[in-house]
Scaffold this motif. Structure first.
Motif, PDB file in Angstrom:
ATOM      1  N   SER A  79      -2.750  -9.849   0.223  1.00  0.00           N
ATOM      2  CA  SER A  79      -2.392  -8.678   1.038  1.00  0.00           C
ATOM      3  C   SER A  79      -3.327  -8.540   2.239  1.00  0.00           C
ATOM      4  N   THR A  90      -3.664  -2.663  -0.182  1.00  0.00           N
ATOM      5  CA  THR A  90      -3.115  -2.787  -1.532  1.00  0.00           C
ATOM      6  C   THR A  90      -4.224  -2.852  -2.582  1.00  0.00           C
ATOM      7  N   GLU A 128       0.807  -1.215   0.000  1.00  0.00           N
ATOM      8  CA  GLU A 128       0.000   0.000   0.000  1.00  0.00           C
ATOM      9  C   GLU A 128       0.844   1.270   0.000  1.00  0.00           C
TER      10      GLU A 128
END
Length: 298
Positions: free
Chosen positions: A62, A66, A32
């Motif tokens: 994730s 993300t 991210e």
């Protein structure tokens, strides 16, 4: 045909009137902090260069934002697609999931952390346009640039690449870098891919080379990530890298050309037939030719 010619030749595609679409496959796990900047840089550069593209981001399990960041990026660049790897996780599995979704005639693999340069991606694309089957970069030749490469990882990288070069007789010195580009036919020709982890980074180019696909090498830049953590665990990957390297080495020496690129197989068969005829078409000559492995010295 000499080995040098075999290494550098390319096969131009004539009669193509449309611009070749480029697919960029990006595996991402907990990125991210960098994925939006990475996507904006790639998409912006390709748009400026008027290269038709799609960016396939594979979310590899994730636990952060993300996926949300990728969806937000897709608002500004419709060519960005999010794919969720719902099966077994790992860098190699995520890349393979992305390759299965890619629709372009040229397919590149890039990292989500912004370490790879979009300008280098354009150079890759131009080499594929010229007719090469693959475009590989090197961070260790004249014109390349490296910024903030961890010293211990650099030492391991150079030793690993030295070993691969000696084993396969290559001049190319950056096999382990994931950032590379392939024509779709080359991706299809290196199947099946087996590596579930980062060892896919060596499986793909080595298979392309030993199976006779042409490639160009260009100097590239590499910049260490500014956020997040690397997912590569060197202690866990050493034996896996060695396994896949030796597996491809065995294919090269024992498969008798069963996996060669079709045009390469035809040319080598014709060459062996001519040599056999020059030697009186004797069974002994044919046996010697059949036993010889395909040269790949680069």
């Amino acid at each position: 045909m000499s080995r040098a010619t075999r290494a550098s030749r390319k096969f131009p595609r004539h009669g193509v009137k449309h611009k070749m679409e480029l697919s960029v496959v990006i595996p991402a796990r907990d990125e991210e902090g960098s994925i939006e900047q990475t996507l904006a840089a790639i998409a912006g550069t390709l748009h400026t260069e008027r290269i038709p593209f799609e960016i396939v981001v594979v979310d590899d399990g994730s636990t952060d934002r993300t996926a949300a960041c990728v969806r937000q990026s897709a608002v500004g660049y419709p060519g960005i697609r999010l794919v969720n790897n719902t099966g077994r996780h790992g860098f190699g599995m995520a890349v393979r999931a992305g390759l299965a979704q890619a629709t372009g005639e040229a397919i590149a693999v890039m990292m989500a952390d912004g370490s790879d340069s979009p300008e280098d991606l354009v150079r890759y694309y131009r080499k594929i346009e010229e007719g090469y089957d693959c475009a590989f970069g090197s961070r260790f030749i004249r014109g390349s640039k490296i910024l903030d490469y961890p010293v211990h990882k650099l030492a391991i990288n150079r030793m690993a690449n030295w070993f691969i070069r000696i084993l396969f007789g290559l001049r190319y010195n950056d096999i382990t870098n994931a950032f590379k580009c392939y024509r779709r036919q080359a991706i299809e020709g290196i199947q099946p891919l087996l590596s579930p982890h980062f060892n896919l980074t060596v499986e793909m180019p080595l298979k392309a080379i030993v199976r006779g696909y042409s490639y160009a090498v260009v100097p590239i830049s590499w910049t260490n990530r500014k956020s997040g953590m690397s997912k590569l665990k060197i202690k866990e990957m050493g034996s896996r890298y060695l396994f896949i390297v030796l597996l491809v080495w065995l294919e090269h020496h024992l498969s008798r050309g069963d996996y060669l690129r079709p045009q390469e197989a035809e040319e080598r068969a014709a060459t062996r037939h001519d040599v056999a005829d020059a030697n009186g078409d004797s069974s002994e000559a044919r046996a010697r030719i059949a036993a010889s492995g395909p040269p790949i010295s680069r």
